[in-house]
Design an enzyme around this catalytic site. Structure first.
Site, PDB file in Angstrom:
ATOM      1  N   ASN A  43       0.907  -1.157   0.094  1.00 12.63           N
ATOM      2  CA  ASN A  43       0.053  -0.015  -0.038  1.00 12.63           C
ATOM      3  C   ASN A  43       1.018   1.350  -0.062  1.00 12.63           C
ATOM      4  OD1 ASN A  43       0.615  -0.901   2.689  1.00 12.63           O
ATOM      5  ND2 ASN A  43      -0.971   0.195   3.488  1.00 12.63           N
ATOM      6  N   ILE A  44       0.298   2.268  -0.721  1.00  7.73           N
ATOM      7  CA  ILE A  44       1.144   3.562  -0.727  1.00  7.73           C
ATOM      8  C   ILE A  44       0.085   4.624  -0.739  1.00  7.73           C
ATOM      9  CG2 ILE A  44       2.461   4.953  -2.402  1.00  7.73           C
ATOM     10  CD1 ILE A  44       3.035   2.301  -4.307  1.00  7.73           C
ATOM     11  N   GLU A  45       0.368   5.107   0.591  1.00  5.61           N
ATOM     12  CA  GLU A  45      -0.445   6.231   1.256  1.00  5.61           C
ATOM     13  C   GLU A  45      -0.134   7.550   0.476  1.00  5.61           C
ATOM     14  OE1 GLU A  45      -1.151   5.751   5.445  1.00  5.61           O
ATOM     15  OE2 GLU A  45      -2.160   3.839   4.888  1.00  5.61           O
ATOM     16  N   CYS A  54      -3.931   0.725  -2.696  1.00  4.49           N
ATOM     17  CA  CYS A  54      -3.632  -0.415  -1.977  1.00  4.49           C
ATOM     18  C   CYS A  54      -2.842  -1.451  -2.512  1.00  4.49           C
ATOM     19  CB  CYS A  54      -5.078  -1.296  -2.038  1.00  4.49           C
ATOM     20  SG  CYS A  54      -6.402  -0.440  -1.145  1.00  4.49           S
ATOM     21  N   GLU A  56      -3.006  -4.795  -3.154  1.00  8.79           N
ATOM     22  CA  GLU A  56      -3.309  -5.391  -4.226  1.00  8.79           C
ATOM     23  C   GLU A  56      -3.584  -4.895  -5.655  1.00  8.79           C
ATOM     24  OE1 GLU A  56      -4.607  -4.808  -1.381  1.00  8.79           O
ATOM     25  OE2 GLU A  56      -6.174  -6.171  -0.726  1.00  8.79           O
ATOM     26  N   CYS A  92     -10.234  -4.841  -0.271  1.00  2.84           N
ATOM     27  CA  CYS A  92     -11.547  -3.599  -0.192  1.00  2.84           C
ATOM     28  C   CYS A  92     -12.136  -3.699  -1.625  1.00  2.84           C
ATOM     29  CB  CYS A  92     -10.735  -2.463  -0.017  1.00  2.84           C
ATOM     30  SG  CYS A  92     -10.133  -1.592  -1.632  1.00  2.84           S
ATOM     31  N   CYS A  95     -10.401  -3.033  -4.866  1.00  3.28           N
ATOM     32  CA  CYS A  95      -9.460  -4.256  -5.487  1.00  3.28           C
ATOM     33  C   CYS A  95     -10.225  -5.166  -5.976  1.00  3.28           C
ATOM     34  CB  CYS A  95      -8.760  -4.303  -4.276  1.00  3.28           C
ATOM     35  SG  CYS A  95      -7.274  -3.179  -3.906  1.00  3.28           S
TER      36      CYS A  95
HETATM   37  N1  THU Z   1      -5.444  -1.385   2.102  1.00  2.00           N
HETATM   38  C1  THU Z   1      -4.711  -2.055   1.205  1.00  2.00           C
HETATM   39  O1  THU Z   1      -3.715  -1.911   0.782  1.00  2.00           O
HETATM   40  N2  THU Z   1      -5.653  -3.112   0.810  1.00  2.00           N
HETATM   41  C2  THU Z   1      -7.003  -3.365   0.853  1.00  2.00           C
HETATM   42  O2  THU Z   1      -7.488  -3.836   0.493  1.00  2.00           O
HETATM   43  C3  THU Z   1      -7.536  -2.539   2.169  1.00  2.00           C
HETATM   44  C4  THU Z   1      -6.758  -1.343   2.716  1.00  2.00           C
HETATM   45  C5  THU Z   1      -4.650  -0.331   2.515  1.00  2.00           C
HETATM   46  C6  THU Z   1      -5.139   1.273   2.218  1.00  2.00           C
HETATM   47  C7  THU Z   1      -4.384   1.991   3.276  1.00  2.00           C
HETATM   48  O3  THU Z   1      -3.014   2.299   3.210  1.00  2.00           O
HETATM   49  C8  THU Z   1      -4.716   1.112   4.591  1.00  2.00           C
HETATM   50  O4  THU Z   1      -4.682  -0.401   4.208  1.00  2.00           O
HETATM   51  C9  THU Z   1      -5.628   1.378   5.577  1.00  2.00           C
HETATM   52  O5  THU Z   1      -6.723   1.479   5.119  1.00  2.00           O
END
Ligand code: THU
Length: 138
Positions: A43-45, A54, A56, A92, A95
């Site tokens: 994940n890259i915020e 996300c 995935e 999520c 994804c």
């Molecule tokens: N996140 C994912 O990488 N994959 C998902 O399917 C759900 C959420 C990440 C996004 C964010 O950086 C962190 O989890 C919290 O929501």
């Protein structure tokens, strides 16, 4: 030939690459293409939260941009930064929608706490009655 444990190990390793300064929740993913290659993601915020990607989707977009169009399975591992996963990190909705675009109903989604503790689900079960590629569209 890769096994489920190989995908899980890579997903767990990829958590360390997560850029998650806001949620401190690290997710790693390892996506196996039908051509036999593995594409990883984390994940890259972003300070503008909606721009977050996300793990995935990072893996899918890497793979598709390299020319892949068909996939067998994805392993996903997520949990609080600096800790082993306590729960299963189910993908999520966004994804799941991306999976629906590129994967068949029997595509395997593996949510893992560790190499021994995981659940395998088909995309069909994870995303029933989704809006996907259909004859009216393409
Ligand atoms: N996140 C994912 O990488 N994959 C998902 O399917 C759900 C959420 C990440 C996004 C964010 O950086 C962190 O989890 C919290 O929501």
């Amino acid at each position: 030939m890769y096994e489920v444990k190989d995908l899980i190990r890579l997903a767990l390793e990829m958590r360390a690459r997560a850029y998650a300064p806001y949620s401190h929740y690290q997710v790693g993913a390892a996506l196996l293409s039908k051509s036999g290659k593995i594409y990883t993601g984390c994940n890259i915020e972003n300070a503008s939260f909606g721009a977050t990607n996300c793990a995935e989707r990072t893996a899918f977009f890497k793979a598709v941009s390299e020319g892949e169009r068909a996939f067998t399975a994805i392993a996903i591992a997520g949990g609080a930064q600096g800790k082993e996963p306590v729960g299963y990190a189910y993908p999520c909705g966004l994804c799941r929608q991306v999976m629906l675009e590129f994967c068949e109903p029997d595509f395997q989604v593996i949510v893992a706490k560790n190499e021994e503790d995981y659940i395998c689900l088909s995309l069909e079960n994870l995303m029933p009655h989704g809006f996907g590629r259909c004859p009216d569209l393409c």
